[in-house]
Design an enzyme around this catalytic site. Structure first.
Site, mmCIF file in Angstrom:
data_model
loop_
_atom_site.group_PDB
_atom_site.id
_atom_site.type_symbol
_atom_site.label_atom_id
_atom_site.label_comp_id
_atom_site.label_asym_id
_atom_site.label_seq_id
_atom_site.Cartn_x
_atom_site.Cartn_y
_atom_site.Cartn_z
ATOM 1 N N LYS A 94 73.923 -13.095 -1.247
ATOM 2 C CA LYS A 94 72.903 -12.456 -0.913
ATOM 3 C C LYS A 94 72.211 -13.380 0.488
ATOM 4 C CE LYS A 94 68.646 -12.897 -3.039
ATOM 5 N NZ LYS A 94 67.310 -12.946 -2.133
ATOM 6 N N ASN A 95 71.883 -14.169 0.229
ATOM 7 C CA ASN A 95 70.971 -14.812 1.233
ATOM 8 C C ASN A 95 71.468 -15.233 2.557
ATOM 9 O OD1 ASN A 95 68.564 -14.448 -0.673
ATOM 10 N ND2 ASN A 95 68.729 -17.066 -1.180
ATOM 11 N N CYS B 24 53.970 -12.981 -2.576
ATOM 12 C CA CYS B 24 54.538 -11.889 -3.753
ATOM 13 C C CYS B 24 54.811 -13.556 -5.265
ATOM 14 C CB CYS B 24 56.286 -11.821 -3.868
ATOM 15 S SG CYS B 24 56.974 -13.766 -3.032
ATOM 16 N N ARG C 64 53.976 -18.053 -0.186
ATOM 17 C CA ARG C 64 54.590 -17.961 0.688
ATOM 18 C C ARG C 64 54.647 -17.739 2.134
ATOM 19 N NH1 ARG C 64 60.381 -15.029 -2.093
ATOM 20 N NH2 ARG C 64 60.891 -16.170 -0.026
ATOM 21 N N ASP D 234 66.345 -22.213 -6.307
ATOM 22 C CA ASP D 234 66.790 -20.485 -7.270
ATOM 23 C C ASP D 234 67.250 -21.029 -8.397
ATOM 24 O OD1 ASP D 234 65.677 -19.589 -4.995
ATOM 25 O OD2 ASP D 234 67.233 -19.240 -3.706
ATOM 26 N N ARG E 153 68.563 -6.602 -7.341
ATOM 27 C CA ARG E 153 67.993 -7.112 -5.535
ATOM 28 C C ARG E 153 69.011 -8.393 -5.755
ATOM 29 N NH1 ARG E 153 62.244 -8.097 -4.440
ATOM 30 N NH2 ARG E 153 63.017 -8.910 -2.457
HETATM 31 N N1 EPU Z 1 56.844 -22.206 4.013
HETATM 32 C C1 EPU Z 1 55.778 -22.231 5.023
HETATM 33 N N2 EPU Z 1 54.859 -21.681 5.838
HETATM 34 C C2 EPU Z 1 55.988 -20.961 6.675
HETATM 35 C C3 EPU Z 1 57.507 -20.643 5.786
HETATM 36 C C4 EPU Z 1 57.511 -21.271 4.682
HETATM 37 O O1 EPU Z 1 54.786 -22.945 4.485
HETATM 38 O O2 EPU Z 1 55.583 -20.783 7.298
HETATM 39 C C5 EPU Z 1 57.044 -23.098 2.691
HETATM 40 C C6 EPU Z 1 57.511 -21.706 1.652
HETATM 41 O O3 EPU Z 1 55.765 -21.466 1.049
HETATM 42 C C7 EPU Z 1 57.540 -22.692 0.349
HETATM 43 C C8 EPU Z 1 58.733 -24.006 1.444
HETATM 44 O O4 EPU Z 1 57.902 -23.647 2.924
HETATM 45 O O5 EPU Z 1 56.871 -23.845 -0.337
HETATM 46 C C9 EPU Z 1 59.861 -23.028 1.287
HETATM 47 O O6 EPU Z 1 60.386 -21.948 1.728
HETATM 48 P P1 EPU Z 1 61.058 -21.375 2.900
HETATM 49 O O7 EPU Z 1 60.584 -20.869 4.049
HETATM 50 O O8 EPU Z 1 62.698 -22.045 3.058
HETATM 51 O O9 EPU Z 1 62.182 -19.862 1.757
HETATM 52 P P2 EPU Z 1 61.914 -18.417 1.979
HETATM 53 O O10 EPU Z 1 62.933 -18.861 4.185
HETATM 54 O O11 EPU Z 1 61.111 -17.609 2.122
HETATM 55 C C10 EPU Z 1 64.636 -18.220 1.711
HETATM 56 C C11 EPU Z 1 65.445 -17.351 -0.076
HETATM 57 C C12 EPU Z 1 65.468 -18.132 -1.099
HETATM 58 C C13 EPU Z 1 65.303 -18.838 -1.211
HETATM 59 C C14 EPU Z 1 63.884 -19.684 0.011
HETATM 60 C C15 EPU Z 1 64.244 -21.408 -0.876
HETATM 61 C C16 EPU Z 1 66.096 -16.088 1.562
HETATM 62 C C17 EPU Z 1 66.710 -14.709 1.531
HETATM 63 N N3 EPU Z 1 65.233 -16.726 0.957
HETATM 64 O O12 EPU Z 1 63.413 -17.916 1.189
HETATM 65 O O13 EPU Z 1 65.775 -17.151 -2.142
HETATM 66 O O14 EPU Z 1 64.258 -19.787 -2.589
HETATM 67 O O15 EPU Z 1 64.349 -20.206 0.633
HETATM 68 O O16 EPU Z 1 65.591 -21.831 -0.941
HETATM 69 O O17 EPU Z 1 67.087 -16.808 1.633
HETATM 70 C C18 EPU Z 1 66.053 -15.556 -3.753
HETATM 71 O O18 EPU Z 1 67.178 -15.893 -3.021
HETATM 72 O O19 EPU Z 1 65.609 -15.715 -5.548
HETATM 73 C C19 EPU Z 1 64.660 -16.503 -3.228
HETATM 74 C C20 EPU Z 1 63.828 -16.217 -3.532
#
Ligand code: EPU
Length: 429
Positions: A22-23, A126, A131, A316, A408
């Site tokens: 998915k990701n 969320c 996030r 995850d 999802r």
């Molecule tokens: N963060 C910030 N500022 C930002 C972006 C992120 O502070 O602008 C923080 C977040 O709050 C968090 C950390 O950085 O504490 C890491 O977040 P990241 O950006 O890596 O997460 P994401 O890209 O929003 C993806 C996956 C998530 C997975 C995370 C961490 C997808 C679609 N989603 O989210 O997957 O948990 O990376 O590996 O790729 C899931 O599939 O259930 C899911 C939540």
């Protein structure tokens, strides 16, 4: 709303085919916005999030065609998407859509890079934490985009195109790295991304972008270099297997006992997760066909685990590991370092008889001999599946409510588990 009924106590034996990730699928679909030529994606999982992203892309004028089965394909083969963003009619991604799926915020990068402007709703909080998107915005600014925030929307402009720059993430972010990669691919000049996320899905997206004509090196390491090109073309790409689905079923087998081949799974995508299962006393063997997971007779040993960005233990899989540890011999500790509020499964696991204490970002789990079925519900995808894992080992019936969270991210979960002997069924309505 559909529910899932599980009668616990059956061992799992057989084969579970692992779907496309998915990701990786979500950012790959979004990358289609970078070109006016068709992008063809194979091994795409049939998930609610994929359907929702199709609608979101449709709103921008992107055509998505799902091709039918070819001769010889089994029902487990993923779908093939033919995506064409030849005519982007709208560069706005509205709140109603972005708020339903955070990853859709990432359209901001290809839109501003290719069309010079994007207006994308802030995603909002969320169930797993606040996030924010500040680092994604920082990355676009470093590449020359002018950013405004207006009425809950992030407006990014680069009338004369983006230019290469240096992006140093103060914290590892998957979404930030995807955003930077996509935007830098069409920027003028060279970009360097420091402290980049190393998740395998980043490597998969970079591979696809390179097939489209991008010049990216170092994806999969924490320093990625992108030499911008003026235009990207179409390509065909097969989505890599889902490491989180793999780890989830591995933990389900560890929980019930039995012997299951996770077909198409690749061990190098989740070595940290497999190491923890080995420590817990589960037998893991890699074969040409996938990963074989076995637990026969032996109990589950307690472990201490802290989540971390790849190659660490993935957030995850945190909820699923916690479900497994509810039946361990002794006391386990799991520390969550990525999302501050990702413990919504704790009180639902307690309904099944789990003993878990939370203190800050650490959960202490005292293994119990028996779990007992109960009605439960969850607030996010991985939390929901942790309840399924617990229910598979609980005595009696568990009803999992709000199944739409599972849909999802898990393709045909109840079919895959029941084919291996679980007493699990979906109740529609
Ligand atoms: N963060 C910030 N500022 C930002 C972006 C992120 O502070 O602008 C923080 C977040 O709050 C968090 C950390 O950085 O504490 C890491 O977040 P990241 O950006 O890596 O997460 P994401 O890209 O929003 C993806 C996956 C998530 C997975 C995370 C961490 C997808 C679609 N989603 O989210 O997957 O948990 O990376 O590996 O790729 C899931 O599939 O259930 C899911 C939540």
């Amino acid at each position: 709303m559909d529910r899932i009924r599980i009668n616990g106590g059956q061992k799992l034996n057989g084969t579970i085919p692992i779907s496309g990730a998915k990701n990786a699928t979500l950012p790959l679909m979004i990358a289609s916005l970078l070109t006016d030529q068709p992008l063809v994606l194979d091994n795409v999982p049939r998930l609610a999030d994929v359907g929702l992203l199709q609608r979101i892309l449709g709103n921008h004028g992107v055509d998505v065609m799902v091709s039918g089965k070819r001769l010889g394909e089994t029902q487990y083969d993923g779908q093939t998407l033919h995506i064409s963003a030849a005519n982007v009619i709208d560069t706005t991604a509205p709140y109603e859509l972005v708020s339903r799926m955070r990853a859709s915020f990432w359209v901001i990068a290809p839109l501003v890079a290719r069309l010079g402007e994007a207006r994308v709703s802030m995603p909002g909080g969320c169930a797993i934490g606040t996030r924010p998107v500040d680092l994604l915005i920082m990355a676009l600014e470093r590449l020359g985009a002018a950013i405004d925030i207006d009425k809950g929307y992030v407006i990014a402009r680069a009338k004369n195109g983006l230019r290469g720059g240096e992006i140093k993430f103060p914290k590892v972010t998957v979404g930030g790295t995807h955003t930077a990669l996509m935007a830098a691919s069409l920027a003028r000049g060279t970009s360097v991304i420091e402290n980049a996320a190393r998740e395998p899905e980043i490597g998969d997206v970079a591979d696809c972008l390179n097939k489209m004509g991008a010049r990216i090196s170092g994806a999969g390491t924490s320093r990625i270099v992108v030499e911008g090109v003026p235009k990207l073309s179409g390509a065909r790409h097969r989505v890599l297997p889902d490491r989180i689905e793999t780890g989830t079923y591995a933990m389900a087998v560890a929980m019930t006992g039995g012997d299951v081949l996770l077909e198409n799974a690749r061990p190098e995508l989740l070595q940290a997760g497999l190491d923890v299962l080995t420590q817990a006393g589960v037998e893991i063997a890699s074969t040409n066909a996938g990963i074989r997971v076995t637990r026969n007779g032996k109990g589950i040993a307690a472990v201490e685990v802290t989540t971390a960005p790849f190659p660490g233990f993935p957030t995850d899989l945190q909820a699923q590991l916690m479900a497994l540890m509810t039946r361990a011999e002794g006391t386990s500790r799991i520390t969550e370092t990525i999302f501050e509020n990702r413990f919504m499964h704790v009180q639902e696991l307690a309904r099944l008889g789990a003993r878990i204490q939370l203190s800050g970002e650490t959960a202490t789990i005292e293994g119990v001999e028996r779990l007992k079925g109960a009605p439960v519900m969850a607030t996010d995808l991985r939390a929901s599946v942790s309840l399924v894992i617990a229910a598979l080992a609980a005595e009696g019936e568990t009803m999992v409510n709000r199944v739409y969270h599972l849909d999802r991210g898990f393709e045909r979960l109840e079919d895959k588990l029941s084919a291996c002997g679980a007493a699990i069924e979906r109740i529609s309505g």
